[in-house]
Design an enzyme around this catalytic site. Structure first.
Site, mmCIF file in Angstrom:
data_model
loop_
_atom_site.group_PDB
_atom_site.id
_atom_site.type_symbol
_atom_site.label_atom_id
_atom_site.label_comp_id
_atom_site.label_asym_id
_atom_site.label_seq_id
_atom_site.Cartn_x
_atom_site.Cartn_y
_atom_site.Cartn_z
ATOM 1 N N GLY A 16 0.871 -1.161 0.000
ATOM 2 C CA GLY A 16 0.000 0.000 0.000
ATOM 3 C C GLY A 16 0.915 1.219 0.000
ATOM 4 O O GLY A 16 2.096 1.090 0.249
ATOM 5 N N CYS A 17 0.397 2.386 -0.309
ATOM 6 C CA CYS A 17 1.313 3.512 -0.500
ATOM 7 C C CYS A 17 0.612 4.843 -0.382
ATOM 8 O O CYS A 17 -0.593 4.944 -0.355
ATOM 9 C CB CYS A 17 1.934 3.475 -1.881
ATOM 10 S SG CYS A 17 2.625 1.919 -2.333
#
Ligand code: SF4
Ligand code: SF4
Lengths: 365, 508
Positions: A16-17
Site C-alpha cells: 500500500g502507499c
C-alpha cells in the site's frame, strides 16, 4: 519473445502507499520543499521500506542529454557501469549525486549521474535500434549484467531519487530541498512482502516516463505475460514496472494518446460501452478486445509524468484514493487532501476524479 | 441357481426391489429401455433380470413407491491389481462377439485430474475483494482474432478515430458454450433446448456435425455450425446460418478416428438435416479427405471464409494429443480465428473403448502448453482458445481461463443437466433418459421447454459462481483472469507438472 524458463515462478510485490504529485503549467520552478512536505504529511502511508521522488526540469544545462542516475553497491559496480556507459554512449559530464550523511540511513549505496548522448554511428549490437530503444536496451543490459549496478533513471532533464527509507529521509539524503522542478512526484511505500530494495522503490522510470503507484495490480500475472509477448521482460517484482512498460508500448510504440492509453488501463464497462454512439462503441470494443490482457485490474491510483505532463488515474471502481487540486498554475494530485492543504492551504478547486477517468495536465507551451 | 456362462454372471449391476414397497405398477417395465424389468405372467408380478441392467437409474427415479435401488454388483472378482475386473469383462465380451469394444460418454479411467490439483487465490487486505452484488462484474468475451495493436488517430473534431477494423468476433455474455453434439447423436428436443438456452443466456451452442434442422435457423446468432469430415448437412445456407464455423478435425474422446452414427438413429428428420437416406449409417471418415496437411487446412479455412463472406470467425477443433502446442500454432498460422482443444476426458456418443481410454492427453496440460506456445511465438492474439473435455463445474471453468482459455465448451455437463446419469451407453440408441436417442417414445422424455430452462439455469448458476470467484480474487473483468496463472497454485503435483502448467506450488 519466448518466455524464459520458469517465468511463472516470480515473487510479486504487495504494498500500500501514498503518492503526491505537483505540476506548474507554466514551467514555473517548484522547490523540492513542497513535495517533501506533502510526503511527510503522509508519513503513515509508508513503513520506511521505500520512498522516492521524480523531478522534471532539474538539469537545464544538460537538457538534451540523457541523465543516467546510477545506483551502485560497490566500486566494481561503479567501474563496470561507467565502462559500459562509455562503450555505448558519448559522455559529456559526470559527477556524484550530492548526498548528505543522515542518521536514518547509515550505509546508502553510492550514487552517480552521467549525462550522455547516443553516438552518431554506434558500433555495437544495438546499432540498428531507434534512439529510444537503444537507451532502453543499454539500461536493461546494465541492470542485467553488472552485479550491484542499477539504473535509477535515464530520461532527459529529469531524474529519480529513491531508496529504502521514509520519503522525507530519502529527500534529506539526496538534498532534494535544494532542487527545483516544474513537475514533482513522490512516493511513500508500505510493502508487506518484499524486503526493502533500493531499486524496488518508486518512482519507477523508463526513458522520460516516471511512475508512482499506489495499489496492487491483481491482473499482474497476465499483464507480465502479455508484455513478454511484446518483448518486455518483467524482472523487478513490482507492479509499477508493468505500468511503465505498458505505457511505453501503448504510447511510444503503438502511438496511442495518453487518454487512450488510460482507457486501456481502466476501460469503460461493457454496459457503458453499450450506451455509447456507434463510433465510440466500436472504438472501445476494439480497444478492450485488443488490449484486454493489458488492462490493470485491481485497486490502483497512479501518477505518470514525462517532461510535458502529469497524469493521475484510478482503477475502474476507485479502490484507491486520489484527489486533485488546483491553485493558480499549479495542479496537485495526492492520496490525501491533507497533504495538499499542508503545502497549499488555499486552493482554487479540489475534486475527486471519477473512477477510471484520467486527469491529464499539460504544460502550457 | 441356474448355470450361467461366466460373462452372464459378472454383470455390473444388481436391481434391488423392496417387495413390501413394490405395488406391481409396471412403471419400471415401461421405463427400462433395456428390458431389465418384465411382467411375469405366471407369477403375476414384476420381475427383473440383473444381467440386462446398465445402471442408468431411470427406473429407480421413476418408481412411485421408491421400491427400487440400483447398486453395483457386490460380488467381486479376485483382487488383482493387474487384471482389474474391467479387463476380464472386456475379454469375456470380445471372446463372445469378436468385435471392437464400444463405449459412450467420456473416459472413466483414472488419469490425473489436474483441475483438482489446482487451487485459486483470493484477496486479503492489500487488495480488496469485489462484491459482484454491488459492483459490476464482467464476463463478456469475444472469440476471434484480435489485432496486435490498434491504430487510432485524432480526428478533425479532436476526437479519437479508429483506424483498425476488428475482424468478426463471437460475442459471449458468459465464457461457457454448449459443446458440439450432433443432431442425430442427441435428439431434436435437446438441440432445440440448447439453441434456446444459448439465446436466453447470451452464449452459443455448437450444432455438431449433423447439420442444422431447418426450424433452428432462427437461433443463428447463438449458433456455431460445424463442418466435419462427413460434411453432413453442409450447404451454403448452413455455413451462413451461425456466428461461427467450426472445422472439426478431432475429438478428445476419440483422437485419430472418425465417427459412426448407426442407421437406426437416422429417422426422417435426421435424414433430411444430414442430407442422407433414412436408415443409412452416417460415417465420418477419420481424416477430412481434403485435409492431408496443414496447407490443406488453410485452404479449407479460407474456402469457408469465402463462403461465409468473411462474416464469421473460423474455429478449428482438435483433440489434445502429444504435440498439441505445435499443431495449434500451425492452425493459428493457417488462418483460423479460434482453436478448440478437446481433452481426452471429453464425451462422445460412441467411441472404441481402447481409443477413448488410451489416446490423447488431459485438457489442462494441453491448454497450458498451447497458450504458452502461442504467446512465445507472439501469435496468441491471432486466435482465441476454447478448452473442452471434462469441465465439471464453474471452478474448472475459472481454472481453464486462468490457464489461458478464452472460453470453454461443456458437453457432458450439458447432458447431465437434463438428466444423463453417465451410464455410458449412448451408442445403443436406447438412452433411457431420452437424450442420446431418436426413438420417439424415448426422446419424448425430454421436454424441450424444461430442458431449455435447466440448461439456462446451469449457465446462469455457473456465471454467478464465476463472478463470485473473480470478485474474490480482486478482479472485475474476465480478461484479467485469462492467462493469469498467478491466480493458480498446484497442490500435490510434481515439479515437471507444475512447469507444464506454468504455475507455482501452493505455499509459494
Ligand atoms: S437399465 Fe436403467 S431403467 Fe433398466 S433396470 Fe437398469 S437402472 Fe433401471
Ligand atoms: S446420454 Fe443417455 S445413454 Fe448416454 S450416458 Fe447419458 S444417460 Fe446414458
Amino acid at each position: 519473445m519466448k518466455a524464459p524458463d520458469r517465468y511463472y515462478d516470480f515473487q510479486k510485490d504487495i504494498s500500500g502507499c501514498g503518492i503526491f504529485g505537483v505540476i506548474h503549467k507554466g514551467r514555473g520552478m517548484i522547490s523540492g520543499e513542497i513535495p517533501i512536505q506533502g510526503m511527510t504529511c503522509m508519513h503513515d502511508r509508508g513503513n520506511g521500506l521505500g520512498g522516492g521522488f521524480a523531478a522534471y526540469g532539474i538539469y537545464p544545462e544538460h537538457a538534451d542529454q540523457y541523465a543516467f542516475h546510477m545506483m551502485c553497491d560497490d566500486d566494481n559496480a561503479i567501474e563496470g557501469s561507467e565502462k559500459m556507459l562509455r562503450t555505448y554512449f558519448d559522455m559529456h559530464h559526470f559527477e556524484p549525486i550530492p548526498t548528505r550523511k543522515i542518521l536514518a540511513i547509515p550505509k546508502p549505496p553510492k550514487f552517480n549521474r552521467y549525462f550522455v548522448t547516443v553516438p552518431e554511428k554506434p558500433v555495437n549490437e544495438f546499432a540498428e535500434l531507434p534512439e529510444e530503444d537503444y537507451i532502453v536496451a543499454v539500461v536493461m543490459k546494465i541492470n542485467a549484467t553488472i552485479p550491484g549496478a542499477f539504473v535509477v533513471s535515464s530520461g532527459k532533464n529529469m531524474g529519480a531519487f529513491k531508496g529504502v527509507g521514509f520519503p522525507e529521509e530519502i529527500a534529506d539524503l539526496f538534498c532534494l530541498d535544494e532542487y527545483e522542478a516544474y513537475i514533482w512526484t513522490g512516493h511513500n511505500r508500505f510493502p508487506t512482502n518484499t524486503p526493502g530494495w533500493w531499486g524496488g522503490a518508486h518512482p519507477f522510470t523508463l526513458l522520460n516516463w516516471s511512475i508512482v503507484h499506489n495499489g496492487e495490480i491483481s491482473s499482474y500475472g497476465i499483464n507480465r505475460r502479455y508484455l513478454c509477448e511484446h518483448d518486455y521482460l518483467c524482472t523487478m517484482m513490482t507492479d509499477t514496472e508493468v505500468v511503465a512498460y505498458e505505457l511505453d508500448m501503448l504510447i511510444r510504440k503503438h502511438g496511442l494518446s495518453w487518454e487512450m492509453a488510460a482507457k486501456c488501463f481502466a476501460p469503460p464497462f461493457w454496459d457503458e460501452i453499450e450506451k455509447m454512439d456507434e463510433k465510440d462503441k466500436e472504438l472501445y470494443t476494439t480497444l478492450r478486445a485488443t488490449y484486454g490482457p493489458g488492462m490493470l485490474n485491481g485497486p490502483f491510483a497512479i501518477l505518470v509524468a514525462d517532461n510535458n505532463r502529469l497524469m493521475g488515474l484510478n482503477d475502474r471502481i476507485k479502490l484507491r484514493p486520489l484527489i486533485v487540486a488546483e491553485k493558480d498554475e499549479m495542479v496537485f494530485m495526492s492520496s490525501e487532501e491533507s497533504a495538499i492543504r499542508d503545502v497549499c492551504p488555499e486552493l482554487d478547486r479540489v475534486w475527486m476524479p471519477k473512477a477510471g477517468e484520467p486527469v491529464i495536465v499539460d504544460l502550457e507551451d | 441357481m441356474l448355470f450361467q456362462p461366466v460373462n452372464k454372471n459378472y454383470h455390473e449391476f444388481c436391481i434391488i426391489r423392496d417387495k413390501d414397497l413394490c405395488i406391481n405398477c409396471k412403471v419400471c417395465v415401461r421405463q427400462c429401455s433395456y428390458e431389465a424389468h418384465y411382467w411375469d405372467e405366471s407369477r403375476q408380478k414384476v420381475m427383473h433380470d440383473n444381467t440386462k441392467c446398465i445402471g442408468c437409474h431411470r427406473c429407480e427415479a421413476l418408481c412411485p413407491t421408491a421400491a427400487l435401488n440400483i447398486v453395483n454388483k457386490p460380488s467381486d472378482f479376485r483382487t488383482n491389481s493387474l487384471w482389474r475386473p474391467v479387463f476380464l469383462q472386456n475379454i469375456y465380451k470380445q471372446a463372445d462377439t469378436g468385435g471392437v469394444l464400444l463405449a459412450g460418454m467420456g473416459s472413466p479411467v483414472d488419469i490425473p485430474v489436474y483441475w483438482d490439483s489446482m487451487l485459486l487465490d483470493a484477496s486479503q487486505v492489500t487488495n480488496p475483494s469485489i462484491d459482484p452484488l454491488r459492483e459490476p462484474m464482467e464476463l463478456k468475451t469475444f472469440l476471434g482474432a484480435k489485432p496486435k495493436r490498434v491504430k487510432i488517430v485524432t480526428g478533425k473534431d479532436g476526437k479519437p478515430e479508429l483506424k483498425t477494423k476488428l475482424s468478426p468476433q463471437i460475442e459471449l455474455d458468459v465464457p461457457i458454450m454448449f459443446a458440439a453434439m450432433s443432431f442425430g447423436a442427441i435428439n431434436f428436443n435437446l438441440h432445440r433446448a440448447m439453441a434456446r438456452a444459448a439465446t436466453e443466456t447470451g452464449t452459443v451452442y455448437n450444432t455438431g456435425e449433423g447439420g442444422l434442422h431447418k426450424s433452428l435457423y432462427k437461433y443463428g446468432k447463438n449458433t456455431i455450425v460445424q463442418v466435419a469430415s462427413g460434411r453432413f448437412g453442409v450447404h451454403l445456407d448452413y455455413l451462413k446460418a451461425g456466428v461461427g464455423i467450426e472445422i472439426k478435425v478431432g475429438q478428445g474422446a476419440k483422437p485419430g478416428i472418425g465417427g459412426h452414427l448407426p442407421g437406426e438413429k437416422i429417422n426422417d428428420q435426421v435424414s433430411e438435416t444430414r442430407m442422407i437416406p433414412i436408415g443409412s449409417d452416417a460415417i465420418s471418415p477419420a481424416p477430412h479427405h481434403d485435409i492431408y496437411s496443414i496447407e490443406d487446412l488453410l485452404q479449407l479455412i479460407f474456402a469457408l471464409k469465402e463462403a461465409s463472406e468473411y462474416k464469421a470467425p473460423i474455429s478449428v477443433k482438435i483433440a489434445a494429443v502429444h504435440n498439441v502446442a505445435a499443431i495449434a500454432s500451425g492452425i493459428a498460422r493457417a488462418g483460423a480465428d479460434i482453436v478448440t482443444i478437446d481433452g481426452m476426458r471429453g464425451g462422445t456418443g460412441a467411441a472404441p473403448a481402447m481409443i477413448r481410454d488410451n489416446v490423447g492427453i488431459p485438457i489442462e496440460l494441453a491448454l497450458a502448453q498451447v497458450d504458452q506456445r502461442l504467446r512465445d511465438e507472439g501469435i496468441r492474439n491471432k486466435v482465441s482458445i476454447v478448452a473442452a473435455g471434462g469441465i465439471r463445474c464453474s471452478a474448472d471453468v475459472v481454472k481453464a481461463i486462468a490457464l489461458g482459455a478464452d472460453a470453454v465448451y461443456i458437453g457432458t455437463a450439458t447432458l447431465i443437466a437434463v438428466g444423463c446419469t453417465l451410464c455410458g451407453r449412448c451408442y445403443t440408441g436406447k438412452c433411457p433418459w431420452g437424450i442420446a436417442t431418436n426413438d420417439p417414445k424415448l426422446s419424448k422424455r425430454q421436454n424441450p421447454d424444461i430442458a431449455a430452462k435447466k440448461l439456462a439455469n446451469l449457465i446462469r448458476a455457473w456465471g454467478h459462481e464465476i463472478e463470485e470467484m473473480l470478485g474474490g480474487m480482486g478482479l472485475n473483468s474476465i480478461e484479467s483472469l485469462r492467462g493469469n496463472r498467478d491466480k493458480l497454485r498446484g497442490v500435490g503435483i510434481s515439479d515437471i507438472e507444475l512447469d507444464i502448467l506454468g504455475i507455482k506450488h501452493a505455499g509459494r
